[in-house]
Design a protein around this motif. Sequence first.
Motif, PDB file in Angstrom:
ATOM      1  N   LYS A 127       0.828  -1.255   0.030  1.00 57.29           N
ATOM      2  CA  LYS A 127      -0.065   0.252   0.050  1.00 57.29           C
ATOM      3  C   LYS A 127       0.803   1.191   0.050  1.00 57.29           C
ATOM      4  O   LYS A 127       0.621   2.000  -0.767  1.00 57.29           O
ATOM      5  N   GLU A 128       1.675   1.167   0.923  1.00 63.24           N
ATOM      6  CA  GLU A 128       2.792   2.434   0.830  1.00 63.24           C
ATOM      7  C   GLU A 128       3.609   2.585  -0.543  1.00 63.24           C
ATOM      8  O   GLU A 128       3.795   3.710  -1.110  1.00 63.24           O
ATOM      9  N   TYR A 129       3.859   1.309  -1.105  1.00 59.94           N
ATOM     10  CA  TYR A 129       4.412   1.365  -2.445  1.00 59.94           C
ATOM     11  C   TYR A 129       3.671   2.044  -3.315  1.00 59.94           C
ATOM     12  O   TYR A 129       3.957   3.123  -4.114  1.00 59.94           O
ATOM     13  N   GLN A 130       2.568   1.514  -3.463  1.00 63.44           N
ATOM     14  CA  GLN A 130       1.500   2.301  -4.661  1.00 63.44           C
ATOM     15  C   GLN A 130       1.321   3.616  -4.197  1.00 63.44           C
ATOM     16  O   GLN A 130       0.892   4.607  -5.028  1.00 63.44           O
ATOM     17  N   ARG A 131       1.161   4.063  -2.756  1.00 58.83           N
ATOM     18  CA  ARG A 131       0.819   5.459  -2.635  1.00 58.83           C
ATOM     19  C   ARG A 131       2.089   6.401  -2.699  1.00 58.83           C
ATOM     20  O   ARG A 131       2.097   7.686  -3.363  1.00 58.83           O
ATOM     21  N   LEU A 132       3.222   6.147  -2.664  1.00 57.82           N
ATOM     22  CA  LEU A 132       4.289   6.760  -2.715  1.00 57.82           C
ATOM     23  C   LEU A 132       5.456   6.758  -3.757  1.00 57.82           C
ATOM     24  O   LEU A 132       6.484   7.540  -4.186  1.00 57.82           O
ATOM     25  N   TYR A 133       5.097   5.860  -4.676  1.00 63.53           N
ATOM     26  CA  TYR A 133       5.836   5.386  -5.951  1.00 63.53           C
ATOM     27  C   TYR A 133       5.964   6.752  -6.829  1.00 63.53           C
ATOM     28  O   TYR A 133       7.006   7.169  -7.187  1.00 63.53           O
ATOM     29  N   MET A 134       4.818   7.251  -7.236  1.00 64.13           N
ATOM     30  CA  MET A 134       4.982   8.578  -8.095  1.00 64.13           C
ATOM     31  C   MET A 134       5.528   9.595  -7.545  1.00 64.13           C
ATOM     32  O   MET A 134       6.406  10.221  -7.987  1.00 64.13           O
ATOM     33  N   PRO A 135       5.296   9.912  -6.353  1.00 64.55           N
ATOM     34  CA  PRO A 135       5.664  11.181  -5.643  1.00 64.55           C
ATOM     35  C   PRO A 135       7.455  10.967  -5.677  1.00 64.55           C
ATOM     36  O   PRO A 135       8.189  11.801  -5.814  1.00 64.55           O
ATOM     37  N   LEU A 136       7.633   9.668  -5.149  1.00 65.08           N
ATOM     38  CA  LEU A 136       9.030   9.601  -4.976  1.00 65.08           C
ATOM     39  C   LEU A 136       9.937   9.466  -6.337  1.00 65.08           C
ATOM     40  O   LEU A 136      10.949   9.814  -6.203  1.00 65.08           O
ATOM     41  N   GLY A 137       9.058   9.034  -7.306  1.00 66.92           N
ATOM     42  CA  GLY A 137       9.676   9.039  -8.832  1.00 66.92           C
ATOM     43  C   GLY A 137       9.747  10.662  -9.259  1.00 66.92           C
ATOM     44  O   GLY A 137      10.944  10.854  -9.790  1.00 66.92           O
ATOM     45  N   GLN A 142      10.781  18.702   4.467  1.00 66.69           N
ATOM     46  CA  GLN A 142       9.528  18.562   4.076  1.00 66.69           C
ATOM     47  C   GLN A 142       8.954  19.180   2.666  1.00 66.69           C
ATOM     48  O   GLN A 142       8.357  18.940   1.978  1.00 66.69           O
ATOM     49  N   GLU A 143       9.539  20.405   2.504  1.00 69.75           N
ATOM     50  CA  GLU A 143       9.400  21.146   1.259  1.00 69.75           C
ATOM     51  C   GLU A 143       9.718  20.097  -0.084  1.00 69.75           C
ATOM     52  O   GLU A 143       8.761  19.992  -1.084  1.00 69.75           O
ATOM     53  N   ASP A 144      10.766  19.350  -0.142  1.00 68.78           N
ATOM     54  CA  ASP A 144      10.877  18.411  -1.084  1.00 68.78           C
ATOM     55  C   ASP A 144       9.895  17.377  -1.308  1.00 68.78           C
ATOM     56  O   ASP A 144       9.606  17.025  -2.354  1.00 68.78           O
ATOM     57  N   ILE A 145       9.481  16.907   0.106  1.00 71.20           N
ATOM     58  CA  ILE A 145       8.518  16.096  -0.068  1.00 71.20           C
ATOM     59  C   ILE A 145       7.178  16.539  -0.684  1.00 71.20           C
ATOM     60  O   ILE A 145       6.489  15.714  -1.619  1.00 71.20           O
ATOM     61  N   ASP A 146       6.959  17.558  -0.176  1.00 71.55           N
ATOM     62  CA  ASP A 146       5.714  18.377  -0.463  1.00 71.55           C
ATOM     63  C   ASP A 146       5.633  18.580  -1.983  1.00 71.55           C
ATOM     64  O   ASP A 146       4.597  18.266  -2.968  1.00 71.55           O
ATOM     65  N   THR A 147       6.750  19.064  -2.578  1.00 72.54           N
ATOM     66  CA  THR A 147       6.917  19.289  -3.879  1.00 72.54           C
ATOM     67  C   THR A 147       6.564  17.963  -4.983  1.00 72.54           C
ATOM     68  O   THR A 147       6.182  18.002  -5.869  1.00 72.54           O
ATOM     69  N   LYS A 199     -10.849  21.102 -15.433  1.00 70.62           N
ATOM     70  CA  LYS A 199     -10.662  19.848 -14.749  1.00 70.62           C
ATOM     71  C   LYS A 199      -9.422  19.553 -13.760  1.00 70.62           C
ATOM     72  O   LYS A 199      -9.405  19.048 -12.885  1.00 70.62           O
ATOM     73  N   LEU A 200      -8.137  20.431 -14.039  1.00 68.31           N
ATOM     74  CA  LEU A 200      -7.275  20.366 -13.535  1.00 68.31           C
ATOM     75  C   LEU A 200      -7.329  21.038 -11.992  1.00 68.31           C
ATOM     76  O   LEU A 200      -6.945  20.392 -11.030  1.00 68.31           O
ATOM     77  N   ARG A 201      -8.096  21.877 -12.054  1.00 77.65           N
ATOM     78  CA  ARG A 201      -8.617  22.770 -10.814  1.00 77.65           C
ATOM     79  C   ARG A 201      -9.246  21.982  -9.897  1.00 77.65           C
ATOM     80  O   ARG A 201      -9.105  22.056  -8.754  1.00 77.65           O
ATOM     81  N   ASP A 202     -10.372  21.214 -10.524  1.00 84.40           N
ATOM     82  CA  ASP A 202     -11.126  20.540  -9.822  1.00 84.40           C
ATOM     83  C   ASP A 202     -10.479  19.239  -9.203  1.00 84.40           C
ATOM     84  O   ASP A 202     -10.803  18.894  -8.066  1.00 84.40           O
ATOM     85  N   ASP A 203      -9.661  18.714 -10.080  1.00 85.99           N
ATOM     86  CA  ASP A 203      -9.042  17.484  -9.360  1.00 85.99           C
ATOM     87  C   ASP A 203      -7.911  17.712  -8.548  1.00 85.99           C
ATOM     88  O   ASP A 203      -7.746  16.977  -7.565  1.00 85.99           O
ATOM     89  N   LEU A 204      -7.374  18.879  -8.625  1.00 86.17           N
ATOM     90  CA  LEU A 204      -6.241  19.182  -7.597  1.00 86.17           C
ATOM     91  C   LEU A 204      -6.806  20.075  -6.416  1.00 86.17           C
ATOM     92  O   LEU A 204      -5.919  20.258  -5.394  1.00 86.17           O
ATOM     93  N   HIS A 205      -7.899  20.547  -6.480  1.00 85.43           N
ATOM     94  CA  HIS A 205      -8.431  21.323  -5.324  1.00 85.43           C
ATOM     95  C   HIS A 205      -8.361  20.648  -4.180  1.00 85.43           C
ATOM     96  O   HIS A 205      -9.055  19.263  -3.843  1.00 85.43           O
ATOM     97  N   GLY A 206      -7.660  20.971  -3.053  1.00 83.81           N
ATOM     98  CA  GLY A 206      -7.741  20.342  -1.699  1.00 83.81           C
ATOM     99  C   GLY A 206      -6.565  19.192  -1.792  1.00 83.81           C
ATOM    100  O   GLY A 206      -6.268  18.761  -0.445  1.00 83.81           O
ATOM    101  N   ARG A 207      -6.122  18.594  -2.597  1.00 79.37           N
ATOM    102  CA  ARG A 207      -5.418  17.313  -2.674  1.00 79.37           C
ATOM    103  C   ARG A 207      -3.889  17.944  -2.678  1.00 79.37           C
ATOM    104  O   ARG A 207      -2.980  17.357  -1.986  1.00 79.37           O
TER     105      ARG A 207
END
Length: 167
Positions: A8-18, A88-93, A149-157
């Motif tokens: 689950k962690e792999y699925q959740r973090l793979y793309m941000p880590l990439g 944390q800034e690098d993780i957030d980005t 669509k991008l604004r709607d998809d990204l709002h809050g996430r």
Amino acid sequence: MTISEFEKEYQRLYMPLGMYALRMTGDVAEAEDIVQNSFVATWAYISKGNEVENFKAFIYRTVHNTALQRQRHIIETLPLHAQEDVPQEDIDTSERDAALWKAINSLPQRCRDIFLLSKRDGLSNAAIADELGISVKTVENQMTKAFRKLRDDLHGRAGNVFFLPFL
């Protein structure tokens, strides 16, 4: 940590880590290798009975250290737990970038193509219309649709995304 929790962690973090590794290396294939190797190393560390209190921080630190080792061609390895924390800034980005690319990939094909020609490739609406054999008005409509669509998809996430990191 169980295998199921790790997956689950792999699925959740793979793309941000990439995205994080890509910013460090500038090479997609190398970034993917770094992330894969980091997950393998982390699983090996955990499977030996070592505890990881904060998995997200640990895996980001592992990716960071793996990328630095590759960049510096360091042969000797340091213990995974003895390295400095990733800001944390690098993780957030990296998480924001991953969310943005996921949202872009979810656009309808024609809309995505037009959006990327505009924002990634820097083409004008007229140039896009000419290249795709459509009207400028269609390009404008598709860009409006993409931004909505991008604004709607990204709002809050991913927070307020007012710029695109690939520009």
